[in-house]
Design a protein around this motif. Sequence first.
Motif, PDB file in Angstrom:
ATOM      1  N   VAL A 191     -33.381   4.469 -35.772  1.00 56.23           N
ATOM      2  CA  VAL A 191     -32.843   4.275 -34.421  1.00 56.23           C
ATOM      3  C   VAL A 191     -33.403   5.351 -33.491  1.00 56.23           C
ATOM      4  N   ILE A 192     -33.442   6.573 -33.972  1.00 57.33           N
ATOM      5  CA  ILE A 192     -33.970   7.681 -33.176  1.00 57.33           C
ATOM      6  C   ILE A 192     -35.434   7.449 -32.814  1.00 57.33           C
ATOM      7  N   THR A 193     -36.216   6.970 -33.780  1.00 59.35           N
ATOM      8  CA  THR A 193     -37.638   6.694 -33.513  1.00 59.35           C
ATOM      9  C   THR A 193     -37.798   5.677 -32.395  1.00 59.35           C
ATOM     10  N   GLU A 250     -28.396   9.157 -22.767  1.00 59.56           N
ATOM     11  CA  GLU A 250     -27.129   9.837 -23.028  1.00 59.56           C
ATOM     12  C   GLU A 250     -26.020   8.840 -23.363  1.00 59.56           C
ATOM     13  N   GLU A 251     -26.002   7.729 -22.647  1.00 54.06           N
ATOM     14  CA  GLU A 251     -24.968   6.725 -22.877  1.00 54.06           C
ATOM     15  C   GLU A 251     -25.094   6.127 -24.271  1.00 54.06           C
ATOM     16  N   ILE A 268     -23.536   5.970 -30.264  1.00 53.05           N
ATOM     17  CA  ILE A 268     -23.961   6.120 -31.656  1.00 53.05           C
ATOM     18  C   ILE A 268     -23.252   7.289 -32.326  1.00 53.05           C
ATOM     19  N   CYS A 269     -23.155   8.402 -31.621  1.00 56.86           N
ATOM     20  CA  CYS A 269     -22.509   9.579 -32.201  1.00 56.86           C
ATOM     21  C   CYS A 269     -21.014   9.353 -32.438  1.00 56.86           C
ATOM     22  N   SER A 270     -20.381   8.608 -31.539  1.00 62.57           N
ATOM     23  CA  SER A 270     -18.951   8.345 -31.717  1.00 62.57           C
ATOM     24  C   SER A 270     -18.701   7.473 -32.950  1.00 62.57           C
ATOM     25  N   LEU A 271     -19.672   6.602 -33.280  1.00 68.75           N
ATOM     26  CA  LEU A 271     -19.540   5.746 -34.467  1.00 68.75           C
ATOM     27  C   LEU A 271     -19.530   6.582 -35.741  1.00 68.75           C
TER      28      LEU A 271
END
Length: 313
Positions: free
Chosen positions: A251-253, A286-287, A292-295
């Motif tokens: 996902v990051i890529t 950022e959104e 993703i981080c909250s998941l």
Amino acid sequence: MTEEQAKELLQKYLDQQANQEEQKKVEEWYATLHVKDTAIPAGRKAAIGAKMFAHLQVAMRNEPKTGQVLKLRSFIRTAAAVLFMVAVGITIWILNPKMPPDNQLTLVTGSQQKRIILSDGSVVLLGPSAKLCYPKVFASTSRQIELKEGEAFFDIAHQEKRPFTVHTSAGVTIKVLGTAFKVKSYQASKQLEVAVVTGKVAVSNQKGNLGTLVKDESLTYDKNAGSAAIRKIKAPAFIEFTFDGARLDEVITKLQYVYSIKILLKDSVLGKLKTTGSFSSRQSPEEILDIICSLHHLRFNASKNHKTFNIYR
């Protein structure tokens, strides 16, 4: 005996410059082949040439054999020609290892758009009256297609070790690793246009680099002058991208190429986390990172210029 020595021997024989021993070797080699028909189908010249050369090597190593030679000079001329074609073919293949012709497909659109999914998963949306040439299966080291006419939108699957190149009839090439962009190339037009929706592309012609484009930038190329101008896109386009159980490092890529940013994981173990969700390039990085981080109960921070992000627990 090397291939070069074999060709030299055949040529000496044809030029009537071979000595008695050399003539005998060639004639004995021919006698061992028992060739009844010297006609060579066009599609099998390389295979037959290789077999012929193998027989020649065996005959040169073995003891002389006797046999009747039929139409020897005609056959030797054919042998020399085939060996030459094989040598040239091998050289061309080494310098330019392209897929065989039957691997190439050509699609011409009519009055409607057409959507194509390429063998690597990349998507091409062709506009009306467009012509695209592409392979059924891409080569192992590169992905190359040709937009001969018209307008096309490309959403390219990211593969770092296999660059994607779009060739155009105007002599302009566009190289990417993974991004989304549009190319407008009509032979009747004096200009060619490239517009980047996400990621980054390099545009060049035979003389060199014309420019590197990032998100929301376009390049206009003047065919007559051979010059290019880069500008911001006034009405940027957007793409949708979906992850279905993809690893976080995958996902990051994708996000890095969509937004031309850098995302770092404080712990490499986090890259194995699975992510599912649908996003749009209308959203800010950022959104998306916040979702993703909250998941995964993670946190992130951004650099002052919002070009580098760090994800951590």
